[in-house]
Scaffold this active site. Structure first.
Site, PDB file in Angstrom:
ATOM      1  N   HIS A 217       0.793  -1.229   0.000  1.00 41.72           N
ATOM      2  CA  HIS A 217       0.000   0.000   0.000  1.00 41.72           C
ATOM      3  C   HIS A 217       0.825   1.278   0.000  1.00 41.72           C
ATOM      4  CE1 HIS A 217       1.064  -0.046   4.233  1.00 41.72           C
ATOM      5  NE2 HIS A 217       0.634   1.177   4.337  1.00 41.72           N
TER       6      HIS A 217
HETATM    7  C1  UD1 Z   1      -1.426   5.690   6.552  1.00 41.47           C
HETATM    8  C2  UD1 Z   1      -0.028   5.964   7.088  1.00 41.47           C
HETATM    9  C3  UD1 Z   1       0.865   4.759   6.796  1.00 41.47           C
HETATM   10  C4  UD1 Z   1       0.252   3.479   7.317  1.00 41.47           C
HETATM   11  C5  UD1 Z   1      -1.160   3.322   6.769  1.00 41.47           C
HETATM   12  C6  UD1 Z   1      -1.758   2.067   7.391  1.00 41.47           C
HETATM   13  C7  UD1 Z   1       0.665   8.343   7.032  1.00 41.47           C
HETATM   14  C8  UD1 Z   1       1.597   9.286   6.409  1.00 41.47           C
HETATM   15  N1  UD1 Z   1       0.591   7.131   6.469  1.00 41.47           N
HETATM   16  O1  UD1 Z   1      -1.311   5.619   5.167  1.00 41.47           O
HETATM   17  O2  UD1 Z   1       2.103   4.950   7.438  1.00 41.47           O
HETATM   18  O3  UD1 Z   1       1.048   2.369   6.924  1.00 41.47           O
HETATM   19  O4  UD1 Z   1      -1.936   4.482   7.094  1.00 41.47           O
HETATM   20  O5  UD1 Z   1      -2.978   1.729   6.947  1.00 41.47           O
HETATM   21  O6  UD1 Z   1       0.010   8.691   7.999  1.00 41.47           O
HETATM   22  N2  UD1 Z   1      -8.514   5.981   2.413  1.00 41.47           N
HETATM   23  C9  UD1 Z   1      -9.755   5.386   2.415  1.00 41.47           C
HETATM   24  N3  UD1 Z   1     -10.323   5.096   3.626  1.00 41.47           N
HETATM   25  C10 UD1 Z   1      -9.741   5.405   4.801  1.00 41.47           C
HETATM   26  C11 UD1 Z   1      -8.476   6.039   4.785  1.00 41.47           C
HETATM   27  C12 UD1 Z   1      -7.878   6.294   3.587  1.00 41.47           C
HETATM   28  O7  UD1 Z   1     -10.315   5.095   1.381  1.00 41.47           O
HETATM   29  O8  UD1 Z   1     -10.325   5.104   5.843  1.00 41.47           O
HETATM   30  C13 UD1 Z   1      -7.854   6.257   1.114  1.00 41.47           C
HETATM   31  C14 UD1 Z   1      -8.038   7.653   0.649  1.00 41.47           C
HETATM   32  O9  UD1 Z   1      -8.190   7.626  -0.729  1.00 41.47           O
HETATM   33  C15 UD1 Z   1      -6.736   8.299   0.991  1.00 41.47           C
HETATM   34  C16 UD1 Z   1      -5.754   7.167   0.885  1.00 41.47           C
HETATM   35  O10 UD1 Z   1      -6.497   5.995   1.256  1.00 41.47           O
HETATM   36  O11 UD1 Z   1      -6.435   9.366   0.170  1.00 41.47           O
HETATM   37  C17 UD1 Z   1      -4.568   7.332   1.769  1.00 41.47           C
HETATM   38  O12 UD1 Z   1      -4.954   7.488   3.138  1.00 41.47           O
HETATM   39  P1  UD1 Z   1      -3.997   8.258   4.187  1.00 41.47           P
HETATM   40  O13 UD1 Z   1      -4.668   8.328   5.487  1.00 41.47           O
HETATM   41  O14 UD1 Z   1      -3.489   9.493   3.544  1.00 41.47           O
HETATM   42  O15 UD1 Z   1      -2.749   7.387   4.336  1.00 41.47           O
HETATM   43  P2  UD1 Z   1      -2.564   5.824   4.236  1.00 41.47           P
HETATM   44  O16 UD1 Z   1      -2.107   5.510   2.853  1.00 41.47           O
HETATM   45  O17 UD1 Z   1      -3.749   5.123   4.772  1.00 41.47           O
END
Ligand code: UD1
Length: 374
Positions: A217
Site C-alpha cells: 500500500h
Molecule cells: C497511513 C499511514 C501509513 C500506514 C497506513 C496504514 C501516514 C503518512 N501514512 O497511510 O504509514 O502504513 O496508514 O494503513 O500517515 N482511504 C480510504 N479510507 C480510509 C483512509 C484512507 O479510502 O479510511 C484512502 C483515501 O483515498 C486516501 C488514501 O487511502 O487518500 C490514503 O490514506 P492516508 O490516510 O493518507 O494514508 P494511508 O495511505 O492510509
C-alpha cells in the site's frame, strides 16, 4: 487521578495503543481522541471493536487529504481538545501523520508526550513516516521503544537531552527512554488466542493448500503504475503455483483501477480484512509479501517467511532475529526471492525477539506513570 489524552487515527495506531490503554485501566483517567485519518469501517471502527477498545470520546473527522492538510487539521483539533480537557500527558503511537501532529500540538501547550514505538529509523527521508518518527521523538518526553536498536538510534540523535540543557528547564523531567517491547505483539497474542485459524482458512477455501498472503500500500509503490505493474505480474506467476490472497488498502485498489491494471487469475484481490481474520491467515500462510511495517513484525513472531518489497526497513530486528528478508524495490529480486522461498523447507520455529512477549502494554504503562511521578 492522572489524566491522559490518547490520540489515535490510523489502523496501526489502534493495534499499538489498545494494550497500553488496557494496562492503564484503573491507574489513569484516559480520554480517547480519534483523529478520523482512517474512516473506512475495516480500517477504523471495525478494528476498534475487534480489539475490544472502547469507543473514542471524540472524533476530529479529518479524513483524507494532503500531508499538510491532515497534519494541520489534527493539530488544530488536538489543541482545541487539550484546551477543553486538560491532560497530564498525551499518548501517541507509531509514525502516521496523526501521531506527529498530535505530538506537535501537545508540546507547544507544554503537555508531555509519550510515544509508543519510538526510535525506529529507516533512514529514508522520502518516507513520510520517517519524518513523522523523527519529529515525534524529538519532542516526546517518554520514548517507549520496541527494541534495542531503537534505543541506540535515539542515543545517536542525542536523546535523552541532559537535564538543564538549553530549552529544557532544570526542573523539567528529562526525556525518559524506556525499552518496553512491542505492544503490537500484545494485540497479536491476544487475538490469536481467540481466533479459530482453521475456520478462517477454510472460509477462504484454503484448507490443506499452501498460499501466499500479500499486502502492498505504500504510495511510493502503488502510486506509480510503472513500478506496481511488474509486481502484479510476478504475483500472477506465483498464483499459478499457489493461491495469492491480497487484502488491499483502499488506496491500492483505487490505484490499480485508475491505472487499468488487470489482475491475473489466481490473485484474490479482497477488501481490507478483519484484523482477526488477517492475523489467522498470516499465521497459516506459506509466505507473506509486504511493504508494511507491522506485518514484518507479526510474521517474525509467527515464524512465517516474509519478503519485504522495500529498499529499507525501520525494523532491522525482524531481519536479524525474525523471518523477514528485505528484497529491495526490484521485480527481478522479488521473483528470485519467491523462488528461493518456495524451494526452501517450510516454517522454521518462531524466533524470540526480546520483550516481544505479549506483555509490553503493562511495561509501557509503568514507564508513562513513573515519568509523571505517579
Ligand atoms: C497511513 C499511514 C501509513 C500506514 C497506513 C496504514 C501516514 C503518512 N501514512 O497511510 O504509514 O502504513 O496508514 O494503513 O500517515 N482511504 C480510504 N479510507 C480510509 C483512509 C484512507 O479510502 O479510511 C484512502 C483515501 O483515498 C486516501 C488514501 O487511502 O487518500 C490514503 O490514506 P492516508 O490516510 O493518507 O494514508 P494511508 O495511505 O492510509
Amino acid at each position: 487521578m492522572t489524566k491522559l489524552l490518547a490520540v489515535v487515527g490510523a489502523r496501526p495506531n489502534f493495534v499499538k495503543m489498545a494494550p497500553l490503554l488496557d494496562a492503564l485501566e484503573g491507574d489513569a483517567d484516559v480520554r480517547l481522541l480519534h483523529t478520523g485519518q482512517h474512516y473506512d469501517r475495516a480500517l477504523s471502527d471495525g478494528l476498534i471493536e475487534r480489539l475490544g477498545m472502547r469507543q473514542p470520546d471524540a472524533n476530529l473527522g479529518v479524513g483524507s487529504g494532503t500531508h499538510a492538510e491532515q497534519t494541520a487539521q489534527v493539530m488544530v483539533g488536538v489543541e482545541k481538545d487539550l484546551e477543553e480537557h486538560s491532560a497530564d500527558a498525551v499518548l501517541v503511537a507509531g509514525d502516521v501523520n496523526s501521531t506527529m501532529a498530535a505530538a506537535l500540538a501537545a508540546v507547544k501547550m507544554h503537555v508531555p508526550v509519550a510515544h509508543v514505538e519510538s526510535g525506529l529509523r529507516s533512514r529514508d527521508w522520502r518516507m513520510p513516516e520517517e519524518v513523522n518518527r523523527v519529529v515525534t521523538d524529538r519532542v516526546a518526553d517518554v520514548l517507549l521503544c520496541t527494541s534495542e536498536d531503537a534505543v541506540t538510534n535515539l542515543a545517536g540523535e542525542g536523546i535523552p537531552l541532559p537535564q538543564g540543557a538549553p530549552g529544557r528547564e532544570a526542573e523539567d523531567a528529562p526525556p525518559h527512554v524506556a525499552l518496553v517491547g512491542n505492544t503490537m505483539i500484545d494485540s497479536l497474542v491476544r487475538i490469536l488466542d481467540g481466533v479459530d485459524r482453521e475456520a478462517v482458512v477454510a472460509g477462504q477455501g484454503l484448507e490443506d493448500v499452501d498460499f501466499a498472503l500479500v499486502t502492498l500500500h505504500r504510495p511510493s509503490l502503488v502510486d506509480d503504475p510503472e513500478r506496481f505493474r511488474p509486481v502484479i505480474g510476478i504475483l500472477g506467476a506465483l498464483a499459478v503455483e499457489m493461491p495469492v490472497v491480497f487484502p488491499a488498502h483502499p488506496r491500492t485498489t483505487a490505484r490499480l483501477e485508475a491505472a487499468g491494471v488487470e489482475i491475473p487469475e489466481g490473485i484474490r484481490l479482497l477488501e481490507p480484512m478483519d484484523y482477526a481474520d488477517f492475523i489467522a491467515l498470516e499465521a497459516e500462510a506459506r509466505l507473506v509479501i509486504t511493504d508494511s511495517g507491522g506485518v514484518q513484525e507479526e510474521t517474525s513472531v509467527l515464524g512465517v517467511p516474509c519478503l519485504t518489497y522495500r529498499d529499507s526497513t525501520e525494523r532491522p530486528i525482524t531481519v536479524e532475529l525474525g523471518t523477514n528478508r528485505l528484497v529491495g524495490v526490484d521485480p527481478d529480486a522479488l521473483d528470485d526471492a519467491i523462488a528461493e522461498e518456495i524451494a526452501a523447507s517450510t516454517h522454521s520455529s518462531p524466533p524470540e525477539i526480546p520483550l516481544w512477549d505479549g506483555k509490553a502494554g503493562p511495561r509501557a504503562a509503568q514507564a508513562v506513570l513513573e515519568h509523571l511521578g505517579r
